[in-house]
Design a protein around this motif. Structure first.
Motif, short mmCIF file in Angstrom:
data_model
loop_
_atom_site.label_atom_id
_atom_site.label_comp_id
_atom_site.label_asym_id
_atom_site.label_seq_id
_atom_site.Cartn_x
_atom_site.Cartn_y
_atom_site.Cartn_z
N GLU A 54 6.45 -1.60 -2.64
CA GLU A 54 6.99 -2.67 -3.22
C GLU A 54 8.68 -2.92 -2.62
O GLU A 54 9.16 -4.06 -2.11
N ARG A 55 8.84 -1.97 -2.53
CA ARG A 55 10.38 -1.63 -2.06
C ARG A 55 10.65 -2.28 -0.77
O ARG A 55 11.35 -2.74 0.04
N ILE A 56 9.42 -1.80 -0.02
CA ILE A 56 9.39 -1.93 1.51
C ILE A 56 9.11 -3.44 1.67
O ILE A 56 9.91 -4.46 2.68
N ALA A 57 7.59 -4.04 0.78
CA ALA A 57 7.90 -5.50 1.09
C ALA A 57 9.08 -6.01 0.46
O ALA A 57 9.52 -7.63 1.45
N ARG A 58 9.80 -5.46 -0.31
CA ARG A 58 11.03 -6.32 -0.58
C ARG A 58 12.12 -6.90 0.70
O ARG A 58 12.44 -7.58 0.87
N GLU A 59 12.32 -5.08 1.23
CA GLU A 59 12.79 -5.40 2.20
C GLU A 59 12.50 -6.60 3.63
O GLU A 59 13.82 -6.79 4.40
N LEU A 60 11.32 -6.28 3.74
CA LEU A 60 10.68 -7.32 5.04
C LEU A 60 10.78 -8.54 4.19
O LEU A 60 11.33 -9.36 5.36
N HIS A 61 10.50 -8.74 3.27
CA HIS A 61 10.25 -10.15 2.63
C HIS A 61 12.33 -10.38 2.97
O HIS A 61 13.01 -12.13 3.51
N ASP A 62 13.17 -10.00 3.14
CA ASP A 62 14.70 -10.19 3.06
C ASP A 62 15.78 -10.63 4.41
O ASP A 62 16.25 -11.10 5.37
N ILE A 63 14.74 -9.56 5.38
CA ILE A 63 15.13 -9.57 6.54
C ILE A 63 14.34 -10.96 7.31
O ILE A 63 15.12 -11.54 8.17
N VAL A 64 12.77 -10.92 7.11
CA VAL A 64 12.43 -12.15 7.27
C VAL A 64 12.27 -13.10 7.79
O VAL A 64 12.76 -13.97 8.35
N ALA A 65 12.25 -13.75 5.96
CA ALA A 65 12.61 -14.18 5.39
C ALA A 65 14.15 -15.56 5.65
O ALA A 65 13.95 -16.36 6.08
N HIS A 66 15.23 -14.22 5.18
CA HIS A 66 16.64 -14.82 5.41
C HIS A 66 16.63 -15.23 6.97
O HIS A 66 17.15 -16.54 7.26
N SER A 67 16.58 -14.41 8.39
CA SER A 67 16.74 -14.22 9.58
C SER A 67 15.97 -15.97 9.98
O SER A 67 15.84 -16.79 11.11
#
Length: 417
Positions: A219-232
């Motif tokens: 869940e933590r890695i999913a949050r990080e990847l979502h924040d990075i990929v979605a925003h960028s």
């Protein structure tokens, strides 16, 4: 002396593992039926010896021989049945103990005091397969019945006093010996069983903890990847649309450079996040614990939004986890505005550092296409999870007359040296 002191327990209550069983005990445990049959045969042979030998000993003639002939059939049947009951000593040890004392009562009717090993084996079986308390209760009841019946028969002249006292003493010794040995063996067996059960529970708990830790890490890695990929990707799409709509190459150059810079930044953050998977010793979130608020605001401005950042208070002493949460709140909120706000032209980001915590507010003036609060996506759900991990609160909802607002409050964490 040194080696002996090292091997001794160092603290009271230290767990001491029992010695592994030997070859004989392992074979005995693997073949319980053979063991019970062997015990039955041995007891039958030992019990038959005094029954057969006593009548033919010297002075075994006349009245004494006739007395033995009257008792011998009954006594033989009782001994055989008592020995056969030993085949049930693992499943019904209390029943076997009762049968052993019935045979002890049958010994009272013999002309001479004799006994057998049935009480010893039966007491041992109860101590091993039931409990020490059951052994004490069973032996106590059996002894009281034996003594009471014997005294009654002796008072009536049915049996001799020598046979009575001989039977009481012999059976009492058999019960004590069998009880002591059985208690020792039974306590060790129950101790080993408790250790095995405890070890199994520890294995189950360890596996459960590992699964929970794995799920939390995913869940933590999913949050990080979502924040990075979605925003960028959202920023890059917005910039690319702006570049595509412009016919002036010089005016499009800053947008293209911003797309490249955003892509490089996303790749760097993604490598840092995935590096945690490759290197478990790396501190989680350490490479990403930096303030990206200014970069987020700059990317929104590059996408054509009138973005304003207002920071008040003293951010000194803010721990990395809180700083990361603040950055992600701003990033996710701005990303949602770029993706979902229709007609939005202005974004206000307000960060207030207060003695009790940090307050974050992100507002826009557009018209939301969807309502994330009614059907939250991964971004808002991950945002709530991140803020809750820091002990804070977050809320999102529409503004009046139009626009959308995301507010959060994160308590200040105490820094420990």
């Amino acid at each position: 002396m040194t080696n002996r002191s090292r091997s001794s327990p160092s603290a009271e209550g230290e767990l001491r593992l029992p010695r592994p069983p030997g070859v004989l005990r392992r074979y005995w445990a693997r073949h319980p039926v053979f063991a019970d049959v062997l015990v039955c045969v041995v007891c039958l042979m030992v019990s038959a010896v005094p029954v057969i030998a006593t009548p033919v000993l010297p002075e075994g003639v006349g009245t004494r021989s006739s007395d033995w002939l009257r008792v011998l059939p009954f006594l033989g049947v009782m001994v055989v049945l008592g020995c056969l009951s030993l085949l049930l000593r693992r499943r019904h040890p209390i029943l076997v103990l009762g049968a052993a004392y019935l045979v002890a009562l049958a010994y009272l009717f013999t002309p001479d005091p004799i006994t057998g090993p049935l009480v010893l084996v039966a007491t041992y079986s109860v101590a091993v397969h039931v409990s020490t308390r059951a052994t004490l209760v069973g032996v106590g009841i059996g002894t009281v019945v034996l003594v009471g019946t014997g005294i009654g028969l002796a008072s009536a002249g049915a049996i001799s006093t020598a046979v009575l006292w001989g039977s009481i003493v012999n059976e009492a010794l058999n019960a004590v010996i069998g009880g002591l040995i059985g208690t020792n063996v039974g306590s060790r067996a129950r101790y080993v069983a408790a250790l095995i059960d405890h070890s199994r529970r520890l294995v189950v708990e360890r596996d459960q903890q590992a699964k929970l830790a794995s799920a939390a890490e995913r869940e933590r890695i999913a949050r990080e990847l979502h924040d990075i990929v979605a925003h960028s990707l959202t920023v890059m799409v917005a910039l690319a649309e702006g570049v595509a709509a412009s016919r002036d190459a010089e005016r499009s150059r800053p947008g293209v450079e911003a797309i490249a810079a955003t892509g490089r930044e996303a790749l760097r953050d993604m490598r840092a996040t995935l590096g945690i998977l490759r290197d478990p010793a790396e501190a989680p979130l350490a490479p990403l614990a930096r303030d990206t608020t200014a970069e987020t605001v700059a990317s929104a401005r590059a996408a054509g939004f009138d973005t304003r950042l207002i920071v008040s208070g003293d951010p000194a002493g803010l721990d990395s986890r809180t700083q990361l949460a603040v950055s992600r709140i701003v990033q996710e909120s701005v990303t949602n505005i770029l993706r979902h706000a229709s007609g939005a032209t202005r974004i206000d980001v307000v960060i207030r550092h207060e003695p009790e915590g940090v307050s974050v507010a992100v507002r826009d003036d557009g018209f939301p296409v969807t309502a994330p609060q009614d059907s939250p996506g991964f971004g808002l759900r991950g945002l709530r999870e991140r803020v809750e991990l820091t002990g804070g609160t977050v809320s999102a909802g529409p503004r009046h007359p139009h626009g959308w607002s995301v507010t959060a409050h994160i308590p200040r964490q105490e820094l420990h040296a």
